[in-house]
Design a protein around this motif. Structure first.
Motif, PDB file in Angstrom:
ATOM      1  N   VAL A 141       3.661  36.268  55.718  1.00  9.06           N
ATOM      2  CA  VAL A 141       4.353  34.993  55.933  1.00  9.06           C
ATOM      3  C   VAL A 141       4.121  34.079  54.732  1.00  9.06           C
ATOM      4  CG1 VAL A 141       4.180  35.100  58.447  1.00  9.06           C
ATOM      5  CG2 VAL A 141       2.429  33.893  57.146  1.00  9.06           C
ATOM      6  N   GLY A 142       5.062  33.151  54.554  1.00 12.99           N
ATOM      7  CA  GLY A 142       4.849  32.081  53.587  1.00 12.99           C
ATOM      8  C   GLY A 142       5.128  32.439  52.154  1.00 12.99           C
ATOM      9  N   GLY A 143       5.918  33.491  51.924  1.00 13.81           N
ATOM     10  CA  GLY A 143       6.319  33.790  50.561  1.00 13.81           C
ATOM     11  C   GLY A 143       7.599  33.060  50.208  1.00 13.81           C
ATOM     12  N   GLY A 144       7.864  32.935  48.923  1.00  7.17           N
ATOM     13  CA  GLY A 144       9.111  32.311  48.511  1.00  7.17           C
ATOM     14  C   GLY A 144       9.103  31.978  47.035  1.00  7.17           C
ATOM     15  N   LEU A 145      10.281  31.689  46.508  1.00  9.08           N
ATOM     16  CA  LEU A 145      10.427  31.353  45.100  1.00  9.08           C
ATOM     17  C   LEU A 145      10.789  29.872  45.002  1.00  9.08           C
ATOM     18  CD1 LEU A 145      12.167  34.671  44.025  1.00  9.08           C
ATOM     19  CD2 LEU A 145       9.789  34.000  43.693  1.00  9.08           C
ATOM     20  N   GLY A 146      11.839  29.526  44.279  1.00  2.00           N
ATOM     21  CA  GLY A 146      12.258  28.134  44.212  1.00  2.00           C
ATOM     22  C   GLY A 146      11.280  27.248  43.460  1.00  2.00           C
ATOM     23  N   ARG A 147      11.260  25.978  43.840  1.00  3.55           N
ATOM     24  CA  ARG A 147      10.462  24.967  43.140  1.00  3.55           C
ATOM     25  C   ARG A 147       8.965  25.274  43.184  1.00  3.55           C
ATOM     26  NH1 ARG A 147      12.088  19.926  41.731  1.00  3.55           N
ATOM     27  NH2 ARG A 147      14.048  20.397  42.789  1.00  3.55           N
ATOM     28  N   THR A 148       8.518  25.894  44.278  1.00  5.39           N
ATOM     29  CA  THR A 148       7.095  26.227  44.436  1.00  5.39           C
ATOM     30  C   THR A 148       6.973  27.713  44.750  1.00  5.39           C
ATOM     31  OG1 THR A 148       6.762  24.010  45.375  1.00  5.39           O
ATOM     32  CG2 THR A 148       4.958  25.597  45.615  1.00  5.39           C
ATOM     33  N   PRO A 149       6.911  28.578  43.740  1.00 10.11           N
ATOM     34  CA  PRO A 149       6.828  30.022  44.012  1.00 10.11           C
ATOM     35  C   PRO A 149       5.468  30.394  44.586  1.00 10.11           C
ATOM     36  CG  PRO A 149       6.604  29.609  41.666  1.00 10.11           C
ATOM     37  CD  PRO A 149       6.947  28.284  42.301  1.00 10.11           C
ATOM     38  N   ILE A 150       5.483  31.146  45.679  1.00  9.11           N
ATOM     39  CA  ILE A 150       4.252  31.533  46.366  1.00  9.11           C
ATOM     40  C   ILE A 150       4.387  32.971  46.848  1.00  9.11           C
ATOM     41  CG2 ILE A 150       2.800  31.124  48.416  1.00  9.11           C
ATOM     42  CD1 ILE A 150       3.520  28.171  48.227  1.00  9.11           C
ATOM     43  N   ILE A 151       3.350  33.749  46.716  1.00  8.38           N
ATOM     44  CA  ILE A 151       3.327  35.108  47.244  1.00  8.38           C
ATOM     45  C   ILE A 151       2.864  35.061  48.693  1.00  8.38           C
ATOM     46  CG2 ILE A 151       2.240  37.380  47.030  1.00  8.38           C
ATOM     47  CD1 ILE A 151       1.964  36.789  44.020  1.00  8.38           C
ATOM     48  N   GLY A 152       3.618  35.675  49.587  1.00  7.72           N
ATOM     49  CA  GLY A 152       3.294  35.658  51.004  1.00  7.72           C
ATOM     50  C   GLY A 152       1.957  36.301  51.301  1.00  7.72           C
ATOM     51  N   GLN A 153       1.329  35.847  52.387  1.00  5.22           N
ATOM     52  CA  GLN A 153       0.026  36.352  52.793  1.00  5.22           C
ATOM     53  C   GLN A 153       0.143  37.169  54.080  1.00  5.22           C
ATOM     54  OE1 GLN A 153      -3.288  33.352  52.276  1.00  5.22           O
ATOM     55  NE2 GLN A 153      -1.549  31.949  52.101  1.00  5.22           N
ATOM     56  N   GLU A 154      -0.698  38.169  54.183  1.00  2.00           N
ATOM     57  CA  GLU A 154      -0.679  39.012  55.379  1.00  2.00           C
ATOM     58  C   GLU A 154      -1.211  38.220  56.566  1.00  2.00           C
ATOM     59  OE1 GLU A 154      -1.810  43.395  55.442  1.00  2.00           O
ATOM     60  OE2 GLU A 154      -3.507  42.464  56.461  1.00  2.00           O
ATOM     61  N   ILE A 155      -0.409  38.185  57.630  1.00  2.00           N
ATOM     62  CA  ILE A 155      -0.854  37.510  58.855  1.00  2.00           C
ATOM     63  C   ILE A 155      -1.276  38.520  59.916  1.00  2.00           C
ATOM     64  CG2 ILE A 155       1.514  37.279  59.744  1.00  2.00           C
ATOM     65  CD1 ILE A 155       0.600  34.553  60.929  1.00  2.00           C
TER      66      ILE A 155
ATOM     67  N   ALA B  75      -5.666  29.567  59.909  1.00  2.00           N
ATOM     68  CA  ALA B  75      -5.253  28.568  60.894  1.00  2.00           C
ATOM     69  C   ALA B  75      -3.834  28.852  61.383  1.00  2.00           C
ATOM     70  CB  ALA B  75      -5.336  27.164  60.292  1.00  2.00           C
ATOM     71  N   TYR B  76      -2.981  29.312  60.481  1.00  2.00           N
ATOM     72  CA  TYR B  76      -1.611  29.632  60.907  1.00  2.00           C
ATOM     73  C   TYR B  76      -1.634  30.805  61.889  1.00  2.00           C
ATOM     74  CZ  TYR B  76       3.459  29.560  60.660  1.00  2.00           C
ATOM     75  OH  TYR B  76       4.783  29.430  60.991  1.00  2.00           O
ATOM     76  N   ARG B  77      -2.458  31.803  61.590  1.00  2.00           N
ATOM     77  CA  ARG B  77      -2.583  32.956  62.486  1.00  2.00           C
ATOM     78  C   ARG B  77      -3.085  32.504  63.862  1.00  2.00           C
ATOM     79  NH1 ARG B  77      -5.999  35.410  59.762  1.00  2.00           N
ATOM     80  NH2 ARG B  77      -4.578  36.700  58.493  1.00  2.00           N
ATOM     81  N   GLU B  78      -4.071  31.623  63.882  1.00  2.00           N
ATOM     82  CA  GLU B  78      -4.589  31.119  65.157  1.00  2.00           C
ATOM     83  C   GLU B  78      -3.508  30.389  65.940  1.00  2.00           C
ATOM     84  OE1 GLU B  78      -7.941  28.733  64.184  1.00  2.00           O
ATOM     85  OE2 GLU B  78      -9.162  30.419  63.444  1.00  2.00           O
ATOM     86  N   ALA B  79      -2.660  29.620  65.238  1.00  5.59           N
ATOM     87  CA  ALA B  79      -1.574  28.901  65.913  1.00  5.59           C
ATOM     88  C   ALA B  79      -0.553  29.872  66.495  1.00  5.59           C
ATOM     89  CB  ALA B  79      -0.905  27.940  64.938  1.00  5.59           C
ATOM     90  N   VAL B  80      -0.275  30.944  65.765  1.00  7.04           N
ATOM     91  CA  VAL B  80       0.659  31.957  66.264  1.00  7.04           C
ATOM     92  C   VAL B  80       0.066  32.661  67.478  1.00  7.04           C
ATOM     93  CG1 VAL B  80       1.776  34.158  65.714  1.00  7.04           C
ATOM     94  CG2 VAL B  80       1.800  32.283  64.048  1.00  7.04           C
ATOM     95  N   GLU B  81      -1.201  33.019  67.413  1.00  8.25           N
ATOM     96  CA  GLU B  81      -1.845  33.680  68.552  1.00  8.25           C
ATOM     97  C   GLU B  81      -1.883  32.773  69.777  1.00  8.25           C
ATOM     98  OE1 GLU B  81      -5.480  34.742  66.659  1.00  8.25           O
ATOM     99  OE2 GLU B  81      -4.754  36.741  66.044  1.00  8.25           O
TER     100      GLU B  81
END
Length: 557
Positions: free
Chosen positions: A209-223, A268-274
């Motif tokens: 989750v949380g990958g993307g390019l654009g103005r703020t490029p970020i490599i997604g992390q395993e959830i 924290a995102y994983r905990e929110a999903v769970e």
């Protein structure tokens, strides 16, 4: 020839839904034309139906779920290009097709034509879950563990007009692959999914989750590393619910899920999903084997058969024709069936516009799909076309036919296989034109022998920071910027979207268009002079860093 294969076959309820949706939009178009709706009121309605207002005209983006179409659908694209556009279509990095010169009053007619071949433009724009993309070799590749198209179709049905996810904080993109070799840029998506076989023979899913390019490029992390098939929909529902509830809506630049994941942290995102999963009726979302098999049954499967000597015949053709051998080396991929091969058709002729195809080319591709690949075509996220099931003993004849319509460039995965957005020629958001510099680079490196000598090296070009050309993920990336009214290009090095995903780093100051082309030529010459035996461009960059490339690129600046 067997019936077309590869994609989900619509039933009457699907077609009735499309007809009702088109009638609804037709009324909205009528009210816009007569002034009953203002542009501000009409904008969210047209975006929900894939219609953009660009610099010079309306643009219609047509959905191609998981990139797969049949020959009849490709012929419809050709018809739309001839009848409603300027005789071409543009295949995109989302595995869709765009028509750039559409008249508003003709849009309902186009949508009705598309519906005749079970296609639409729903959710190709707007703050919703966009077209789900997948591996262009799905169901055919020798390295595939799971055919992801069935699950991509399940995700399409789940996400289309989802009542909670029609107005998300921002657009949302999902990609799914069933191969250990990531061909979908999974880590650069809002949700990236890599499927593999589980212990019981059913697939399990690794989710980023949380990958993307654009103005703020970020490599997604395993959830999650192994979500069972029956929990797939529930898990994705929970991930998107958390985003919908907590994503920023006050700032368009901070509204994507990647910003939320970075702000909370992956744990924290994983905990929110769970926690969300614990509140859900999981039985309601359970994806049973019977449900999956029912969707799988709606996919026609090709009956593959080839002569015992098919591979020998291909080898003999390659030995006697160096030009054909060069094309086979770059433009084919191993098939799961020993007598077949996957052929990739380049939409990047030397000096051409990346991703564009004329109506005549689209008609011919449809014919060739019928003749050589069970009536099936796939669109790649790198803006090319795939014929997925070609008999090896017929590959030479296919290549000859492609040459007749200027579709036989031997450059897949090489420096001529340039990815580019439409840029300032069409897009109101762009700072620079992507197409002219792509054409100049394509012509500069157009020789097939030179490209083969250079080896694996991809150039990606974006006309603005929104990164529709995925420049951050290019081995060499170009970003168009505006400097006091002039178009300049910023060069990045070292991006990659496949396994080991990385974001390119800025090499130096932006340069004018022609200077950028010359700088890249010097940069490539530098690589050829300093690489060690067997090294790719990225290998050499990893070994030496960017200093020698920077010195070469900017030696006259």
């Amino acid at each position: 020839m067997n019936a077309p294969v590869g994609h989900y076959q619509y039933d009457q309820s699907d077609r009735e839904f499309l007809a009702a949706r088109i009638d609804e939009f037709s009324g909205q178009v009528t009210r816009r034309i007569d002034g009953s709706l203002s542009e501000d009121e009409f904008k969210p309605l047209r975006l929900m139906n894939g219609l953009y207002l660009q610099l010079h005209a309306y643009m219609l983006r047509v959905a191609i779920p998981y990139g797969t179409i049949d020959s009849q659908q490709m012929r419809m694209f050709a018809h739309i290009a001839r009848r409603y556009d300027r005789d071409y279509g543009h295949f995109t990095t989302r595995q869709n097709i765009q028509f750039n010169w559409i008249k508003l009053e003709e849009t309902p007619d186009i949508l009705r034509d598309l519906a005749k071949v079970d296609m639409h433009a729903i959710q190709t724009s707007g703050n919703c879950i966009r077209n789900v993309t997948s591996d262009e070799f799905a169901g055919a590749a020798a390295d595939e563990v799971v055919d992801p198209r069935v699950h991509a179709e399940i995700l399409r049905q789940w996400s289309t007009l989802h009542p909670e996810f029609t107005f998300l904080p921002r657009k949302f993109k999902i990609a799914i692959s069933g191969s250990p070799n990531d061909r979908v840029a999974a880590r650069f998506h809002d949700i990236g999914i890599l499927a593999r076989s589980g212990a019981d023979g059913r697939p399990v899913f690794r989710i980023f989750v949380g990958g993307g390019l654009g103005r703020t490029p970020i490599i997604g992390q395993e959830i999650f590393d192994a979500v069972p098939e029956e929990r797939l929909l529930a898990t994705l529902e929970a991930i998107v619910r958390v985003y919908n509830a907590h994503g920023r809506r006050d700032n368009i630049y901070k509204a994507r899920i990647k910003i939320l994941v970075q702000a909370l942290g992956i744990d924290a995102y994983r905990e929110a999903v769970e926690a969300e999963l614990q509140q859900m009726d999981l039985e309601h979302y359970r994806l049973t084997p019977e449900m999956v098999d029912a969707i799988r049954a709606r996919f026609a499967v090709p009956e593959l058969s080839a002569p015992d000597n098919a591979s020998q015949e291909l080898s003999a053709r390659r030995e006697t024709n160096p030009e054909f051998d060069l094309w086979v080396r770059s433009n084919t991929h191993p098939h799961r069936d020993a007598g077949h091969i996957i052929a990739v058709v380049s939409l990047k002729p030397a000096g051409g516009i990346p991703g564009d195809a004329t109506s005549a080319q689209m008609d011919r591709l449809a014919d060739l799909a019928d003749e050589y690949s069970f009536g099936e075509l796939r669109i790649t996220h790198l803006q090319n076309i795939v014929l997925g099931h070609v008999r090896q003993d017929r590959l030479y004849d296919l290549w000859q036919a492609l040459k007749e319509v200027d579709l036989a460039s031997a450059n897949i995965g090489l420096i001529g296989d340039i990815v580019a957005c439409p840029g300032l020629d069409y897009c109101a958001l762009a700072n620079a034109r992507s197409i002219p510099i792509a054409q100049k680079l394509g012509a500069r490196f157009g020789d097939a022998t030179l490209q083969a000598e250079i080896g694996a090296l991809r150039i990606n070009i974006s006309g603005c920071i929104n990164a529709c050309g995925h420049h951050h993920a290019g081995h060499i990336g170009l970003l168009g910027v505006d400097k006091r009214g002039e178009e300049f290009f910023q060069i990045t090095l070292g991006g990659r979207a496949e396994n080991g995903a990385s974001i390119g780093t800025i090499l130096g100051p932006a340069l004018p268009e022609d200077d950028t082309v010359d700088a890249i030529a010097r940069l490539v010459d530098c690589y050829l002079g300093i690489r060690q035996r067997g090294e790719t461009f990225l290998d050499t960059l990893d070994r030496l860093g960017d200093v020698p490339f920077k010195e070469a690129a900017y030696e006259t600046v």
